[in-house]
Design a protein around this motif. Structure first.
Motif, PDB file in Angstrom:
ATOM      1  N   ALA A 184       3.309  -0.083  -1.419  1.00  0.00           N
ATOM      2  CA  ALA A 184       2.511   0.178  -0.575  1.00  0.00           C
ATOM      3  C   ALA A 184       2.877   1.648  -0.930  1.00  0.00           C
ATOM      4  CB  ALA A 184       3.742   1.238   1.208  1.00  0.00           C
ATOM      5  N   MET A 185       3.337   2.529  -2.291  1.00  0.00           N
ATOM      6  CA  MET A 185       3.366   3.548  -3.177  1.00  0.00           C
ATOM      7  C   MET A 185       2.605   3.336  -4.016  1.00  0.00           C
ATOM      8  SD  MET A 185       4.320   6.316  -0.952  1.00  0.00           S
ATOM      9  CE  MET A 185       4.553   7.317  -1.745  1.00  0.00           C
ATOM     10  N   SER A 216      -0.169  -4.388  10.659  1.00  0.00           N
ATOM     11  CA  SER A 216       0.626  -3.089  10.023  1.00  0.00           C
ATOM     12  C   SER A 216       1.758  -3.309   9.900  1.00  0.00           C
ATOM     13  CB  SER A 216       1.718  -2.681  11.910  1.00  0.00           C
ATOM     14  OG  SER A 216       0.304  -2.399  12.859  1.00  0.00           O
ATOM     15  N   PRO A 217       2.051  -2.439   9.243  1.00  0.00           N
ATOM     16  CA  PRO A 217       3.517  -2.821   7.502  1.00  0.00           C
ATOM     17  C   PRO A 217       4.239  -2.999   8.498  1.00  0.00           C
ATOM     18  CG  PRO A 217       1.627  -0.147   7.671  1.00  0.00           C
ATOM     19  CD  PRO A 217       1.190  -0.792   9.165  1.00  0.00           C
ATOM     20  N   GLY A 218       5.682  -3.431   7.447  1.00  0.00           N
ATOM     21  CA  GLY A 218       6.157  -3.786   8.173  1.00  0.00           C
ATOM     22  C   GLY A 218       6.431  -4.899   9.288  1.00  0.00           C
ATOM     23  N   ASN A 231      -8.093  -4.436  14.843  1.00  0.00           N
ATOM     24  CA  ASN A 231      -6.976  -3.563  14.733  1.00  0.00           C
ATOM     25  C   ASN A 231      -6.168  -4.079  16.386  1.00  0.00           C
ATOM     26  OD1 ASN A 231      -4.471  -1.275  15.277  1.00  0.00           O
ATOM     27  ND2 ASN A 231      -5.108  -0.377  13.265  1.00  0.00           N
ATOM     28  N   LEU A 247     -11.676  -1.868  12.418  1.00  0.00           N
ATOM     29  CA  LEU A 247     -12.010  -0.470  10.958  1.00  0.00           C
ATOM     30  C   LEU A 247     -12.921  -1.627  10.043  1.00  0.00           C
ATOM     31  CD1 LEU A 247      -8.893   1.159  11.722  1.00  0.00           C
ATOM     32  CD2 LEU A 247     -10.963   1.457  12.283  1.00  0.00           C
ATOM     33  N   ILE A 265       4.134  -7.313   5.497  1.00  0.00           N
ATOM     34  CA  ILE A 265       2.460  -6.229   4.901  1.00  0.00           C
ATOM     35  C   ILE A 265       3.608  -5.025   4.643  1.00  0.00           C
ATOM     36  CG2 ILE A 265       0.473  -5.006   5.938  1.00  0.00           C
ATOM     37  CD1 ILE A 265       0.613  -7.361   8.407  1.00  0.00           C
ATOM     38  N   ALA A 266       2.661  -4.224   3.178  1.00  0.00           N
ATOM     39  CA  ALA A 266       3.259  -3.280   2.558  1.00  0.00           C
ATOM     40  C   ALA A 266       2.284  -2.305   2.738  1.00  0.00           C
ATOM     41  CB  ALA A 266       3.296  -3.819   1.614  1.00  0.00           C
ATOM     42  N   LEU A 267       0.980  -2.880   3.164  1.00  0.00           N
ATOM     43  CA  LEU A 267      -0.307  -1.958   3.435  1.00  0.00           C
ATOM     44  C   LEU A 267      -1.320  -2.023   4.396  1.00  0.00           C
ATOM     45  CD1 LEU A 267      -0.958   1.416   0.245  1.00  0.00           C
ATOM     46  CD2 LEU A 267      -2.727  -0.450   1.442  1.00  0.00           C
ATOM     47  N   VAL A 268      -1.623  -1.331   4.686  1.00  0.00           N
ATOM     48  CA  VAL A 268      -3.345  -1.487   5.668  1.00  0.00           C
ATOM     49  C   VAL A 268      -4.388  -0.712   5.507  1.00  0.00           C
ATOM     50  CG1 VAL A 268      -4.400  -2.683   7.429  1.00  0.00           C
ATOM     51  CG2 VAL A 268      -1.661  -3.399   7.189  1.00  0.00           C
ATOM     52  N   GLY A 269      -4.950  -0.354   4.850  1.00  0.00           N
ATOM     53  CA  GLY A 269      -6.052   0.511   4.160  1.00  0.00           C
ATOM     54  C   GLY A 269      -6.568   0.012   3.386  1.00  0.00           C
ATOM     55  N   ASP A 270      -6.267   1.816   2.253  1.00  0.00           N
ATOM     56  CA  ASP A 270      -7.231   1.536   1.179  1.00  0.00           C
ATOM     57  C   ASP A 270      -5.900   1.266   0.147  1.00  0.00           C
ATOM     58  OD1 ASP A 270      -7.705   2.387  -1.392  1.00  0.00           O
ATOM     59  OD2 ASP A 270      -8.900   4.592  -0.607  1.00  0.00           O
ATOM     60  N   ALA A 271      -6.318   0.428  -1.013  1.00  0.00           N
ATOM     61  CA  ALA A 271      -4.822  -0.207  -1.916  1.00  0.00           C
ATOM     62  C   ALA A 271      -5.584   0.384  -3.462  1.00  0.00           C
ATOM     63  CB  ALA A 271      -4.950  -1.534  -0.878  1.00  0.00           C
ATOM     64  N   HIS A 284      -5.031   2.397  -4.708  1.00  0.00           N
ATOM     65  CA  HIS A 284      -3.584   3.153  -6.007  1.00  0.00           C
ATOM     66  C   HIS A 284      -2.714   2.006  -5.820  1.00  0.00           C
ATOM     67  CE1 HIS A 284      -2.529   2.559  -1.807  1.00  0.00           C
ATOM     68  NE2 HIS A 284      -0.553   3.263  -2.804  1.00  0.00           N
TER      69      HIS A 284
END
Lengths: 440, 440
Positions: free
Chosen positions: A22-23, A343-345, A39, A46, A58-64, A66
């Motif tokens: 995610a980071m 969702s994450p996690g 969602n 969205l 799922i590690a991330l839901v949004g702008d990946a 990075h």
């Protein structure tokens, strides 16, 4: 890949990996790029959302933007398509589809069903607790998440059947203790519940003490006070409603209305009027289940996708219908930290849909693995090697006309008839006058 | 009655009694007649509803006309008044109110708070695991339901404090195993979560393996990607949002937005704009918490009633605000089969309100027992006999002016200043120029 290769981790094993991805410190295993996120947490669609997956979660839901793309990262462009959680069916019997759980998984995964809670009471009526252990073993390693709903009506009508086993509170408790069953299956003996049968209550008590969710089957049109007593006795989900009033009464009492859309029981179109005719109603206690589906329905029409489609066709907003088949179901099962939402996690059980209202499933991911595409399974699910004792268990001499012959004198006879109500599990008792031929 | 007399049964012990009462075979212990039901399951107010209670649980919610009234049945006419579930605060510290848990119960029950999830990390920072065991013991037998949220930041900044104890994954696991803690308290070390501190992740893993809900504290305005990593690592509730965007981001990610309204942290009025400005948003992931409340606030303004009132005053529909403080909170805690809704089979934690928007609490029932009326406690809650080791634990020599004197030469000094943001837990780092007097 083979089923033996389907790895399912638990969240406690992978929190480090998920945070690292995610980071942006480590690449994801799978990246779905630029989809329209369904969602279910907030009931919004969205736009332009990425979903990054790592170790089946799922590690991330949004702008990946990075995230690094690694040599083993699979990137899928889902622009213009919808991303929804895999469907959860909280009440069904695999036996009704006349196949075993592994064939069932092959059939339903392409339709977007990624979790089932199944009560295997047909098998249990033959083999008792051995059937529960065997079913659990046969479901191991499947990409389909199988929660076994402990059969609690074996036999279903004590004293009236020649079932192969009797399951009481001790057996029920043992199944939970051994990890074979994860919730209580349908308590069908609703008269026993509301009129205080000690054995029936002892079974619910065993489920409550084990911390599992007890589910029910209240098949009476008399909502008051019977349904009150049924819910008060701990049974917080029921799939036997046939009218909008039935569904609404259950939801109002904090009992999940499991709106049924099987092969022969098509209650859902009537039930959803409880929702469609009441804008503003909180619908979190409404779910969608299939109960019993024949192989022909599975192959020709689908599974949970078909049921969600029916809900939408009958006026339920697509987002709400998908919530009924995902997050609401996960909350019923008390597993919404694992399944039911993108969702994450959470487990990466993801549907890629090309059309929301039509519930047109392009891809199905289970624990981050692509298991179906364009309606076809993309993984190998080999058969289970059932032990000899579990096979050839139907012992019935060939039937002849004489076996169903009822001798009668005279020209006509008045007989009791069970009238089938099309699309409903309810039946009507009637009488008919039949002509006698050859003395029967 | 005394606290020793507050009996709390578990549902498995009373399903027979509940069914018997719901069906009218046996009288209820308590009957609230003809109220306006705040149905949080469906978000409706239903008129003329009776609630029947037996053995501390709700037996029936609807028309109780068929129930016999026994010699020990208490009948209360609630015509024209509202019946709502008791409030659930999913994040607070009893220590912030500068009293022990029994005095805290005396203070909050009259305000309608019937369940708290409290992280006793101030005590744990002094006494470690002994504080957790002691708190659990002191809370036993209270009519207030106390879920202990295991402190996981002891010390809160390792290496920077002289805390009296260190709690690691082993201690956390032990607290769950012994039944002292029922959920994971706030993980405040959010940098440790998102940057992969092994100890922090080992603690979350211990909570996940124990099956308890891990809660968090993500106190950064940087929502992306930090919050993603935080939630992905298993932390599914957070009370540190300060803007509508913060609350919305949490809910969208399936992380409960615990909207805070304490004494000094008044985030809620801003946070609820996430809801009030988005009609149609599903609000199930929004809850209300107090976190830290001084005795003066408790006595003069209230507790969860005050927070719900604030939500309503800032535009949240009363039904939605009450859902945030009841059913949503119970779902966060994964205990909605026990608390958070006035439904059959749930604990009889019932508020009688004379006004919905004003959250004016006339009566409070906990497990079916009238514990407060017109703002006054109606039960006796005697003090707990704390052991000697737990008392007189603050050892500090008297402070003198010299203790805070910072010598400095010259007429002025540039110093770093912590600016308090009124109503917020956030602070701002600034510099100021101070005049030097007497060399300091």
């Amino acid at each position: 890949m083979t089923v033996a290769g389907h790895r399912r981790r638990t969240l406690d094993q992978v929190t480090q990996a998920l945070a690292a991805t995610a980071m942006g410190r480590e690449p994801p295993d799978l990246l779905l790029r630029g989809g329209r996120l369904v969602n279910v947490n907030t009931a919004e669609v969205l736009e332009g959302v990425d979903v990054a997956v790592r170790e089946g979660f799922i590690a991330l839901v949004g702008d990946a933007g990075h995230l690094p793309i690694g040599p083993h990262t699979t990137v899928v462009d889902v622009a213009g398509r919808y991303l929804a959680p895999g469907f959860i069916d909280t009440h069904l019997h695999v036996e009704s589809s006349m196949v075993d759980v592994r064939s069932f998984a092959r059939a339903v995964l392409p339709h977007g069903t990624t979790t089932i809670a199944c009560d295997n009471h047909e098998l249990a009526n033959v083999f008792g607790l051995r059937a529960v252990e065997l079913f659990h073993a046969a479901a191991a390693g499947l990409p389909l998440k199988v929660l076994l709903a402990m059969p609690v009506c074996v036999p279903s009508i004590p004293g009236m059947e020649d079932a192969g086993a009797t399951l009481g509170p001790e057996e029920v408790a043992e199944a939970y203790r051994r990890g074979w069953a994860q919730l209580q299956g349908e308590q069908m003996n609703f008269p026993g519940v509301i009129y205080g049968d000690p054995q029936v209550h002892a079974i619910t008590a065993a489920s409550l003490r084990a911390g599992v969710v007890p589910t029910g089957h209240y098949a009476s049109p008399a909502l008051h006070p019977g349904l009150q007593a049924f819910v008060a006795a701990g049974l917080v989900a029921c799939h036997e409603g046939t009218t909008p009033e039935d569904a609404l009464a259950r939801a109002r009492l904090g009992c999940y209305a499991q709106q049924r859309y099987g092969t022969a029981w098509l209650d859902l179109p009537r039930l959803v009027r409880a929702v469609t005719e009441r804008p503003g109603l909180d619908t979190r206690f409404f779910t969608i289940v299939t109960d019993d589906v024949t192989p022909a329905t599975l192959v020709r029409e689908g599974h949970m996708d078909r049921a969600v489609r029916a809900a939408v066709a009958h006026g339920v907003p697509p987002l709400v219908a998908i919530q009924m088949a995902t997050l609401n179901a996960a909350q019923l099962l008390e597993r919404s930290r694992w399944i039911g939402t993108l969702s994450p996690g959470r487990a990466a059980d993801i549907l890629v849909l090309r059309d929301l209202a039509a519930v047109a499933v392009d891809q199905v991911y289970a624990d981050g693995v692509l298991v179906a595409q364009d309606g076809r399974l993309t993984v190998d699910i080999p058969p289970y090697a059932y032990p000899a004792w579990a096979l050839r268990s139907v012992h019935l001499a060939p039937l002849a006309a004489d076996d169903v012959r009822v001798p009668h004198r005279g020209a006509r006879a008045t007989v009791r008839v069970i009238r089938v109500v099309p699309g409903s599990a309810r039946t009507v008792q009637e009488t008919a006058v039949l002509a006698i031929r050859d003395g029967a």
